[in-house]
Scaffold this active site. Sequence first.
Site, PDB file in Angstrom:
ATOM      1  N   ARG A 237       0.843  -1.190   0.000  1.00  0.00           N
ATOM      2  CA  ARG A 237       0.000   0.000   0.000  1.00  0.00           C
ATOM      3  C   ARG A 237       0.880   1.242   0.000  1.00  0.00           C
ATOM      4  O   ARG A 237       1.908   1.287   0.681  1.00  0.00           O
ATOM      5  CB  ARG A 237      -0.896   0.039   1.251  1.00  0.00           C
ATOM      6  CG  ARG A 237      -2.038  -0.949   1.238  1.00  0.00           C
ATOM      7  CD  ARG A 237      -3.101  -0.604   0.178  1.00  0.00           C
ATOM      8  NE  ARG A 237      -4.208  -1.553   0.202  1.00  0.00           N
ATOM      9  CZ  ARG A 237      -4.297  -2.630  -0.581  1.00  0.00           C
ATOM     10  NH1 ARG A 237      -3.354  -2.896  -1.460  1.00  0.00           N
ATOM     11  NH2 ARG A 237      -5.348  -3.432  -0.491  1.00  0.00           N
ATOM     12  N   HIS A 285      -1.237  -0.075  -9.597  1.00  0.00           N
ATOM     13  CA  HIS A 285      -1.889  -0.962  -8.619  1.00  0.00           C
ATOM     14  C   HIS A 285      -2.430  -2.228  -9.303  1.00  0.00           C
ATOM     15  O   HIS A 285      -3.626  -2.540  -9.227  1.00  0.00           O
ATOM     16  CB  HIS A 285      -3.019  -0.238  -7.867  1.00  0.00           C
ATOM     17  CG  HIS A 285      -3.363  -0.907  -6.564  1.00  0.00           C
ATOM     18  ND1 HIS A 285      -3.701  -0.231  -5.428  1.00  0.00           N
ATOM     19  CD2 HIS A 285      -3.407  -2.237  -6.222  1.00  0.00           C
ATOM     20  CE1 HIS A 285      -3.956  -1.090  -4.440  1.00  0.00           C
ATOM     21  NE2 HIS A 285      -3.783  -2.324  -4.908  1.00  0.00           N
TER      22      HIS A 285
HETATM   23  N1  NAP Z   1      -0.685  -4.235  -5.030  1.00  0.00           N
HETATM   24  C1  NAP Z   1      -1.579  -5.189  -5.101  1.00  0.00           C
HETATM   25  O1  NAP Z   1      -2.099  -5.468  -6.179  1.00  0.00           O
HETATM   26  C2  NAP Z   1      -1.921  -5.964  -3.856  1.00  0.00           C
HETATM   27  C3  NAP Z   1      -2.685  -7.136  -3.998  1.00  0.00           C
HETATM   28  C4  NAP Z   1      -2.965  -7.888  -2.866  1.00  0.00           C
HETATM   29  C5  NAP Z   1      -2.499  -7.473  -1.616  1.00  0.00           C
HETATM   30  N2  NAP Z   1      -1.790  -6.329  -1.511  1.00  0.00           N
HETATM   31  C6  NAP Z   1      -1.294  -5.889  -0.190  1.00  0.00           C
HETATM   32  O2  NAP Z   1      -0.480  -6.914   0.366  1.00  0.00           O
HETATM   33  C7  NAP Z   1      -0.690  -6.922   1.771  1.00  0.00           C
HETATM   34  C8  NAP Z   1      -0.205  -8.226   2.377  1.00  0.00           C
HETATM   35  O3  NAP Z   1      -1.113  -9.285   2.049  1.00  0.00           O
HETATM   36  P1  NAP Z   1      -1.017 -10.707   2.781  1.00  0.00           P
HETATM   37  O4  NAP Z   1      -2.152 -11.514   2.283  1.00  0.00           O
HETATM   38  O5  NAP Z   1       0.346 -11.265   2.671  1.00  0.00           O
HETATM   39  O6  NAP Z   1      -1.264 -10.271   4.299  1.00  0.00           O
HETATM   40  P2  NAP Z   1      -1.048 -11.142   5.606  1.00  0.00           P
HETATM   41  O7  NAP Z   1      -1.113 -12.611   5.279  1.00  0.00           O
HETATM   42  O8  NAP Z   1      -1.961 -10.608   6.642  1.00  0.00           O
HETATM   43  O9  NAP Z   1       0.467 -10.845   6.029  1.00  0.00           O
HETATM   44  C9  NAP Z   1       0.872  -9.618   6.526  1.00  0.00           C
HETATM   45  C10 NAP Z   1       2.309  -9.736   7.018  1.00  0.00           C
HETATM   46  O10 NAP Z   1       2.737  -8.443   7.450  1.00  0.00           O
HETATM   47  C11 NAP Z   1       3.245  -8.549   8.776  1.00  0.00           C
HETATM   48  N3  NAP Z   1       3.007  -7.317   9.527  1.00  0.00           N
HETATM   49  C12 NAP Z   1       1.828  -6.697   9.755  1.00  0.00           C
HETATM   50  N4  NAP Z   1       2.014  -5.603  10.526  1.00  0.00           N
HETATM   51  C13 NAP Z   1       3.336  -5.559  10.781  1.00  0.00           C
HETATM   52  C14 NAP Z   1       4.152  -4.688  11.549  1.00  0.00           C
HETATM   53  N5  NAP Z   1       3.645  -3.637  12.207  1.00  0.00           N
HETATM   54  N6  NAP Z   1       5.469  -4.944  11.598  1.00  0.00           N
HETATM   55  C15 NAP Z   1       5.992  -6.015  10.967  1.00  0.00           C
HETATM   56  N7  NAP Z   1       5.286  -6.882  10.236  1.00  0.00           N
HETATM   57  C16 NAP Z   1       3.961  -6.651  10.153  1.00  0.00           C
HETATM   58  C17 NAP Z   1       2.494  -9.693   9.394  1.00  0.00           C
HETATM   59  O11 NAP Z   1       3.191 -10.169  10.546  1.00  0.00           O
HETATM   60  P3  NAP Z   1       2.657 -11.454  11.376  1.00  0.00           P
HETATM   61  O12 NAP Z   1       2.924 -12.624  10.450  1.00  0.00           O
HETATM   62  O13 NAP Z   1       3.515 -11.489  12.556  1.00  0.00           O
HETATM   63  O14 NAP Z   1       1.210 -11.224  11.624  1.00  0.00           O
HETATM   64  C18 NAP Z   1       2.444 -10.665   8.223  1.00  0.00           C
HETATM   65  O15 NAP Z   1       3.655 -11.395   8.145  1.00  0.00           O
HETATM   66  C19 NAP Z   1      -2.186  -6.646   1.895  1.00  0.00           C
HETATM   67  O16 NAP Z   1      -2.499  -6.135   3.161  1.00  0.00           O
HETATM   68  C20 NAP Z   1      -2.424  -5.640   0.794  1.00  0.00           C
HETATM   69  O17 NAP Z   1      -2.313  -4.331   1.295  1.00  0.00           O
HETATM   70  C21 NAP Z   1      -1.491  -5.567  -2.607  1.00  0.00           C
END
Ligand code: NAP
Length: 322
Positions: A237, A285
Amino acid sequence: MSGTILVVARGWNIEPWVSRLAAALPGHRIIAGDREGEYPGPDSELAEVDYLLAWKPSATILGRLPNLKLVSSFGAGVDHLFASGALPDVAIVRIVDPDLTARMSEYVAWQCLHHLRRGFEYNRQQTARIWDDLPQPAAREVTVGIMGLGVLGADAAGVLGRIGFEVRGWSRTPKALDGVKCFADADGLDAFLGGTDILVVLVPLTKDTRGLVDRALLQRLRRGGALGGPVLINAARGGVHVEADVIAALADGTLLGASLDVFAKEPLPPESPLWGCDNLVITPHVAAVSDPAALSGQLAAQIRAFERGEPLRNRVDRSRGY
Ligand SMILES: NC(=O)c1ccc[n+]([C@@H]2O[C@H](COP(=O)([O-])OP(=O)(O)OC[C@H]3O[C@@H](n4cnc5c(N)ncnc54)[C@H](OP(=O)(O)O)[C@@H]3O)[C@@H](O)[C@H]2O)c1
Protein backbone atom coordinates in the site's frame (compact mmCIF):
# COMPACT_ATOMS: atom_id res chain seq x y z
CA MET A 1 -31.52 -19.32 4.35
CA SER A 2 -30.87 -16.47 1.95
CA GLY A 3 -30.04 -12.84 2.32
CA THR A 4 -29.31 -9.61 0.53
CA ILE A 5 -25.83 -8.88 -0.71
CA LEU A 6 -24.52 -5.42 -1.50
CA VAL A 7 -21.51 -5.28 -3.82
CA VAL A 8 -19.56 -2.03 -4.03
CA ALA A 9 -16.23 -1.54 -5.75
CA ARG A 10 -15.09 1.99 -6.39
CA GLY A 11 -13.59 2.39 -9.86
CA TRP A 12 -14.30 -1.20 -10.95
CA ASN A 13 -16.72 -2.70 -13.45
CA ILE A 14 -18.79 -4.69 -10.95
CA GLU A 15 -20.91 -6.56 -13.48
CA PRO A 16 -18.66 -9.67 -13.84
CA TRP A 17 -18.75 -10.08 -10.04
CA VAL A 18 -22.52 -9.67 -9.84
CA SER A 19 -23.24 -12.22 -12.55
CA ARG A 20 -20.92 -14.83 -11.05
CA LEU A 21 -22.19 -14.28 -7.51
CA ALA A 22 -25.79 -14.52 -8.71
CA ALA A 23 -25.01 -17.88 -10.33
CA ALA A 24 -23.19 -19.15 -7.22
CA LEU A 25 -25.81 -17.94 -4.72
CA PRO A 26 -29.27 -18.60 -6.18
CA GLY A 27 -32.01 -17.32 -3.90
CA HIS A 28 -29.94 -14.38 -2.69
CA ARG A 29 -30.75 -10.84 -3.70
CA ILE A 30 -27.78 -8.90 -5.03
CA ILE A 31 -27.73 -5.13 -5.29
CA ALA A 32 -24.81 -3.16 -6.68
CA GLY A 33 -23.25 0.21 -5.96
CA ASP A 34 -21.96 2.59 -8.60
CA ARG A 35 -18.40 3.26 -9.78
CA GLU A 36 -18.02 5.99 -7.16
CA GLY A 37 -18.42 3.43 -4.37
CA GLU A 38 -21.89 4.80 -3.56
CA TYR A 39 -25.34 3.25 -3.54
CA PRO A 40 -27.77 5.56 -5.31
CA GLY A 41 -30.96 3.79 -4.07
CA PRO A 42 -32.95 4.56 -0.92
CA ASP A 43 -31.94 3.72 2.68
CA SER A 44 -34.86 1.29 2.90
CA GLU A 45 -33.08 -1.02 0.41
CA LEU A 46 -29.81 -0.82 2.33
CA ALA A 47 -31.65 -1.67 5.55
CA GLU A 48 -32.15 -5.17 4.12
CA VAL A 49 -28.47 -5.80 3.39
CA ASP A 50 -26.94 -8.74 5.28
CA TYR A 51 -23.60 -9.02 3.48
CA LEU A 52 -21.28 -6.39 2.07
CA LEU A 53 -18.63 -7.30 -0.53
CA ALA A 54 -16.52 -4.22 -0.97
CA TRP A 55 -13.53 -2.45 -2.41
CA LYS A 56 -13.11 1.12 -1.16
CA PRO A 57 -16.73 1.65 -0.08
CA SER A 58 -17.73 5.18 0.88
CA ALA A 59 -18.20 6.08 4.54
CA THR A 60 -21.74 7.09 3.66
CA ILE A 61 -22.60 3.55 2.56
CA LEU A 62 -21.00 1.95 5.61
CA GLY A 63 -23.15 4.14 7.83
CA ARG A 64 -26.36 3.06 6.06
CA LEU A 65 -26.26 -0.69 6.80
CA PRO A 66 -28.09 -1.27 10.11
CA ASN A 67 -28.58 -5.04 9.60
CA LEU A 68 -25.15 -5.92 8.28
CA LYS A 69 -23.76 -9.31 9.43
CA LEU A 70 -20.61 -9.88 7.41
CA VAL A 71 -18.15 -7.83 5.35
CA SER A 72 -15.70 -9.22 2.82
CA SER A 73 -12.99 -7.29 1.10
CA PHE A 74 -12.71 -7.93 -2.63
CA GLY A 75 -8.96 -8.17 -2.10
CA ALA A 76 -6.31 -9.32 0.37
CA GLY A 77 -6.05 -5.88 1.97
CA VAL A 78 -8.66 -4.41 4.30
CA ASP A 79 -7.25 -0.94 5.03
CA HIS A 80 -9.87 0.49 2.64
CA LEU A 81 -12.62 -0.87 4.93
CA PHE A 82 -11.16 0.66 8.07
CA ALA A 83 -10.26 3.93 6.35
CA SER A 84 -13.63 5.60 6.74
CA GLY A 85 -14.01 4.89 10.45
CA ALA A 86 -17.65 3.93 9.82
CA LEU A 87 -17.30 0.13 9.56
CA PRO A 88 -20.01 -1.59 11.65
CA ASP A 89 -18.87 -4.03 14.35
CA VAL A 90 -19.37 -7.27 12.36
CA ALA A 91 -17.15 -10.13 11.13
CA ILE A 92 -14.65 -9.12 8.42
CA VAL A 93 -13.01 -11.51 5.98
CA ARG A 94 -10.51 -10.99 3.19
CA ILE A 95 -9.31 -12.83 0.10
CA VAL A 96 -6.60 -15.46 0.36
CA ASP A 97 -6.38 -17.30 -2.92
CA PRO A 98 -3.72 -19.11 -4.98
CA ASP A 99 -4.51 -17.00 -8.07
CA LEU A 100 -3.96 -13.72 -6.22
CA THR A 101 -0.87 -15.06 -4.46
CA ALA A 102 0.69 -16.31 -7.70
CA ARG A 103 0.09 -12.93 -9.36
CA MET A 104 1.86 -11.12 -6.52
CA SER A 105 4.84 -13.46 -6.62
CA GLU A 106 5.06 -12.91 -10.39
CA TYR A 107 5.14 -9.15 -9.83
CA VAL A 108 7.78 -9.34 -7.10
CA ALA A 109 9.98 -11.67 -9.16
CA TRP A 110 9.53 -9.47 -12.27
CA GLN A 111 10.65 -6.34 -10.42
CA CYS A 112 13.54 -8.00 -8.54
CA LEU A 113 14.80 -9.35 -11.87
CA HIS A 114 14.36 -5.95 -13.54
CA HIS A 115 16.72 -4.40 -11.00
CA LEU A 116 19.12 -7.38 -10.95
CA ARG A 117 19.33 -7.50 -14.77
CA ARG A 118 19.80 -3.71 -15.15
CA GLY A 119 16.50 -3.17 -16.93
CA PHE A 120 16.67 0.64 -16.89
CA GLU A 121 20.10 0.71 -18.55
CA TYR A 122 19.17 -1.83 -21.23
CA ASN A 123 15.97 0.11 -21.98
CA ARG A 124 18.03 3.27 -22.42
CA GLN A 125 20.57 1.43 -24.59
CA GLN A 126 17.80 0.06 -26.80
CA THR A 127 16.31 3.53 -27.25
CA ALA A 128 19.77 4.79 -28.28
CA ARG A 129 20.40 1.67 -30.45
CA ILE A 130 23.45 0.75 -28.36
CA TRP A 131 24.66 -2.88 -28.29
CA ASP A 132 26.74 -3.13 -25.12
CA ASP A 133 26.88 -5.79 -22.42
CA LEU A 134 26.88 -4.55 -18.83
CA PRO A 135 28.37 -6.38 -15.86
CA GLN A 136 25.87 -7.76 -13.41
CA PRO A 137 25.94 -9.82 -10.22
CA ALA A 138 24.43 -13.28 -9.87
CA ALA A 139 21.14 -13.53 -7.98
CA ARG A 140 22.91 -15.39 -5.17
CA GLU A 141 25.02 -12.28 -4.48
CA VAL A 142 21.90 -10.18 -3.89
CA THR A 143 19.73 -10.32 -0.78
CA VAL A 144 16.03 -9.57 -1.06
CA GLY A 145 14.45 -8.55 2.24
CA ILE A 146 10.69 -8.97 2.39
CA MET A 147 8.77 -6.81 4.88
CA GLY A 148 5.75 -8.90 5.74
CA LEU A 149 5.95 -12.69 5.78
CA GLY A 150 2.23 -13.37 5.51
CA VAL A 151 0.45 -15.21 2.72
CA LEU A 152 1.97 -13.07 -0.05
CA GLY A 153 5.40 -12.45 1.47
CA ALA A 154 5.98 -16.12 2.26
CA ASP A 155 5.06 -17.21 -1.28
CA ALA A 156 7.21 -14.52 -2.89
CA ALA A 157 10.10 -15.61 -0.63
CA GLY A 158 9.82 -19.16 -1.99
CA VAL A 159 9.77 -18.00 -5.63
CA LEU A 160 12.73 -15.64 -5.14
CA GLY A 161 14.69 -18.38 -3.38
CA ARG A 162 14.12 -20.71 -6.32
CA ILE A 163 15.39 -18.02 -8.71
CA GLY A 164 18.55 -17.95 -6.62
CA PHE A 165 18.32 -14.78 -4.51
CA GLU A 166 19.32 -14.79 -0.87
CA VAL A 167 16.04 -14.15 0.94
CA ARG A 168 15.32 -12.70 4.34
CA GLY A 169 12.07 -11.52 5.85
CA TRP A 170 10.66 -9.39 8.62
CA SER A 171 7.31 -9.72 10.37
CA ARG A 172 5.52 -8.59 13.50
CA THR A 173 5.76 -12.01 15.18
CA PRO A 174 8.63 -14.51 14.74
CA LYS A 175 8.46 -16.89 11.77
CA ALA A 176 10.37 -19.97 10.61
CA LEU A 177 10.45 -20.45 6.83
CA ASP A 178 12.71 -22.82 4.91
CA GLY A 179 15.56 -20.98 3.22
CA VAL A 180 14.52 -17.59 4.62
CA LYS A 181 16.42 -15.75 7.33
CA CYS A 182 13.64 -14.44 9.54
CA PHE A 183 13.59 -11.31 11.69
CA ALA A 184 10.75 -9.95 13.78
CA ASP A 185 9.45 -6.83 15.44
CA ALA A 186 11.21 -3.53 16.05
CA ASP A 187 14.14 -5.38 17.67
CA GLY A 188 14.91 -7.26 14.46
CA LEU A 189 14.44 -4.38 12.05
CA ASP A 190 17.97 -2.99 12.06
CA ALA A 191 19.61 -6.36 11.41
CA PHE A 192 17.01 -7.13 8.71
CA LEU A 193 17.58 -3.84 6.87
CA GLY A 194 21.35 -3.88 7.27
CA GLY A 195 21.66 -7.01 5.11
CA THR A 196 18.98 -6.13 2.55
CA ASP A 197 19.81 -5.06 -1.03
CA ILE A 198 16.26 -5.14 -2.42
CA LEU A 199 13.52 -4.22 0.04
CA VAL A 200 10.13 -5.69 -0.91
CA VAL A 201 7.20 -4.20 1.03
CA LEU A 202 4.34 -6.63 1.61
CA VAL A 203 2.99 -5.48 4.98
CA PRO A 204 -0.61 -4.33 5.29
CA LEU A 205 -1.34 -0.64 5.83
CA THR A 206 -2.16 -0.23 9.53
CA LYS A 207 -1.59 2.41 12.18
CA ASP A 208 1.79 0.72 12.85
CA THR A 209 2.98 0.55 9.25
CA ARG A 210 1.77 3.92 7.95
CA GLY A 211 4.84 5.93 6.94
CA LEU A 212 7.18 3.12 8.06
CA VAL A 213 9.32 3.29 4.93
CA ASP A 214 10.73 6.78 5.32
CA ARG A 215 14.08 8.38 4.64
CA ALA A 216 15.62 7.13 7.89
CA LEU A 217 14.59 3.55 7.16
CA LEU A 218 15.89 3.68 3.58
CA GLN A 219 19.24 4.90 4.90
CA ARG A 220 19.52 1.74 7.00
CA LEU A 221 19.49 -0.56 3.94
CA ARG A 222 22.79 -2.21 2.98
CA ARG A 223 25.12 0.04 1.03
CA GLY A 224 27.93 -1.36 -1.08
CA GLY A 225 26.03 -4.54 -1.95
CA ALA A 226 26.40 -6.32 -5.27
CA LEU A 227 23.83 -4.12 -7.07
CA GLY A 228 25.75 -0.94 -6.23
CA GLY A 229 22.94 0.47 -4.07
CA PRO A 230 19.66 -0.45 -2.42
CA VAL A 231 16.36 -0.89 -4.24
CA LEU A 232 12.79 -0.44 -2.95
CA ILE A 233 9.79 -2.39 -4.26
CA ASN A 234 6.39 -1.57 -2.74
CA ALA A 235 3.52 -3.79 -3.81
CA ALA A 236 1.48 -3.45 -0.61
CA ARG A 237 0.00 0.00 0.00
CA GLY A 238 1.19 3.50 -0.83
CA GLY A 239 0.63 4.72 2.71
CA VAL A 240 3.48 2.51 3.95
CA HIS A 241 6.13 4.59 2.18
CA VAL A 242 6.65 8.34 2.49
CA GLU A 243 6.45 9.53 -1.10
CA ALA A 244 8.60 12.65 -0.69
CA ASP A 245 11.31 10.58 1.02
CA VAL A 246 11.34 8.02 -1.80
CA ILE A 247 11.63 10.79 -4.40
CA ALA A 248 14.53 12.35 -2.48
CA ALA A 249 16.21 8.96 -2.00
CA LEU A 250 15.98 8.20 -5.74
CA ALA A 251 17.48 11.60 -6.53
CA ASP A 252 20.40 11.56 -4.09
CA GLY A 253 21.49 7.93 -4.51
CA THR A 254 20.14 6.63 -1.18
CA LEU A 255 18.19 4.35 -3.50
CA LEU A 256 19.64 2.99 -6.73
CA GLY A 257 16.15 2.34 -8.02
CA ALA A 258 12.59 1.51 -7.06
CA SER A 259 9.37 -0.08 -8.25
CA LEU A 260 6.06 1.23 -6.92
CA ASP A 261 2.71 -0.38 -7.64
CA VAL A 262 0.85 1.52 -4.94
CA PHE A 263 0.57 5.20 -4.04
CA ALA A 264 -0.81 7.42 -1.31
CA LYS A 265 -3.19 8.88 -3.90
CA GLU A 266 -4.50 6.62 -6.65
CA PRO A 267 -4.65 7.14 -9.57
CA LEU A 268 -1.23 8.78 -9.25
CA PRO A 269 -1.89 12.42 -10.27
CA PRO A 270 -0.26 13.53 -13.55
CA GLU A 271 1.58 16.30 -11.70
CA SER A 272 3.30 13.87 -9.30
CA PRO A 273 7.11 14.20 -9.46
CA LEU A 274 7.30 10.39 -9.30
CA TRP A 275 6.47 10.24 -13.03
CA GLY A 276 9.73 12.04 -13.73
CA CYS A 277 12.03 9.65 -11.81
CA ASP A 278 14.01 7.74 -14.43
CA ASN A 279 15.17 5.09 -11.95
CA LEU A 280 11.60 4.21 -10.93
CA VAL A 281 9.16 1.64 -12.35
CA ILE A 282 5.53 2.74 -11.93
CA THR A 283 2.62 0.29 -12.30
CA PRO A 284 -1.03 1.28 -11.62
CA HIS A 285 -1.89 -0.96 -8.62
CA VAL A 286 -1.90 -4.12 -10.71
CA ALA A 287 0.61 -6.30 -8.86
CA ALA A 288 -2.11 -8.79 -7.94
CA VAL A 289 -5.54 -7.90 -9.28
CA SER A 290 -8.69 -9.59 -8.00
CA ASP A 291 -10.06 -11.72 -10.83
CA PRO A 292 -13.83 -12.37 -10.62
CA ALA A 293 -13.47 -15.75 -12.34
CA ALA A 294 -10.95 -16.91 -9.73
CA LEU A 295 -12.40 -15.30 -6.61
CA SER A 296 -16.21 -15.20 -6.82
CA GLY A 297 -16.45 -18.82 -5.66
CA GLN A 298 -14.58 -17.99 -2.46
CA LEU A 299 -16.83 -15.01 -1.73
CA ALA A 300 -19.94 -17.16 -2.24
CA ALA A 301 -18.49 -19.96 -0.08
CA GLN A 302 -17.93 -17.53 2.81
CA ILE A 303 -21.57 -16.44 2.69
CA ARG A 304 -22.79 -20.05 2.55
CA ALA A 305 -20.51 -20.98 5.48
CA PHE A 306 -21.82 -18.04 7.49
CA GLU A 307 -25.42 -19.07 6.83
CA ARG A 308 -24.71 -22.66 7.91
CA GLY A 309 -23.09 -21.38 11.10
CA GLU A 310 -19.68 -22.73 10.05
CA PRO A 311 -16.41 -20.92 10.86
CA LEU A 312 -15.35 -18.21 8.42
CA ARG A 313 -11.98 -18.44 6.70
CA ASN A 314 -9.45 -15.61 6.46
CA ARG A 315 -10.92 -13.57 9.31
CA VAL A 316 -9.49 -10.13 9.88
CA ASP A 317 -8.43 -9.17 13.38
CA ARG A 318 -9.91 -5.73 13.98
CA SER A 319 -7.48 -4.89 16.78
CA ARG A 320 -4.44 -5.57 14.54
CA GLY A 321 -6.06 -3.92 11.52
CA TYR A 322 -5.21 -6.83 9.17
N1 NAP B 1 -0.68 -4.23 -5.03
C1 NAP B 1 -1.58 -5.19 -5.10
O1 NAP B 1 -2.10 -5.47 -6.18
C2 NAP B 1 -1.92 -5.96 -3.86
C3 NAP B 1 -2.69 -7.14 -4.00
C4 NAP B 1 -2.97 -7.89 -2.87
C5 NAP B 1 -2.50 -7.47 -1.62
N2 NAP B 1 -1.79 -6.33 -1.51
C6 NAP B 1 -1.29 -5.89 -0.19
O2 NAP B 1 -0.48 -6.91 0.37
C7 NAP B 1 -0.69 -6.92 1.77
C8 NAP B 1 -0.21 -8.23 2.38
O3 NAP B 1 -1.11 -9.28 2.05
P1 NAP B 1 -1.02 -10.71 2.78
O4 NAP B 1 -2.15 -11.51 2.28
O5 NAP B 1 0.35 -11.27 2.67
O6 NAP B 1 -1.26 -10.27 4.30
P2 NAP B 1 -1.05 -11.14 5.61
O7 NAP B 1 -1.11 -12.61 5.28
O8 NAP B 1 -1.96 -10.61 6.64
O9 NAP B 1 0.47 -10.84 6.03
C9 NAP B 1 0.87 -9.62 6.53
C10 NAP B 1 2.31 -9.74 7.02
O10 NAP B 1 2.74 -8.44 7.45
C11 NAP B 1 3.25 -8.55 8.78
N3 NAP B 1 3.01 -7.32 9.53
C12 NAP B 1 1.83 -6.70 9.76
N4 NAP B 1 2.01 -5.60 10.53
C13 NAP B 1 3.34 -5.56 10.78
C14 NAP B 1 4.15 -4.69 11.55
N5 NAP B 1 3.64 -3.64 12.21
N6 NAP B 1 5.47 -4.94 11.60
C15 NAP B 1 5.99 -6.01 10.97
N7 NAP B 1 5.29 -6.88 10.24
C16 NAP B 1 3.96 -6.65 10.15
C17 NAP B 1 2.49 -9.69 9.39
O11 NAP B 1 3.19 -10.17 10.55
P3 NAP B 1 2.66 -11.45 11.38
O12 NAP B 1 2.92 -12.62 10.45
O13 NAP B 1 3.51 -11.49 12.56
O14 NAP B 1 1.21 -11.22 11.62
C18 NAP B 1 2.44 -10.67 8.22
O15 NAP B 1 3.65 -11.39 8.14
C19 NAP B 1 -2.19 -6.65 1.89
O16 NAP B 1 -2.50 -6.13 3.16
C20 NAP B 1 -2.42 -5.64 0.79
O17 NAP B 1 -2.31 -4.33 1.30
C21 NAP B 1 -1.49 -5.57 -2.61
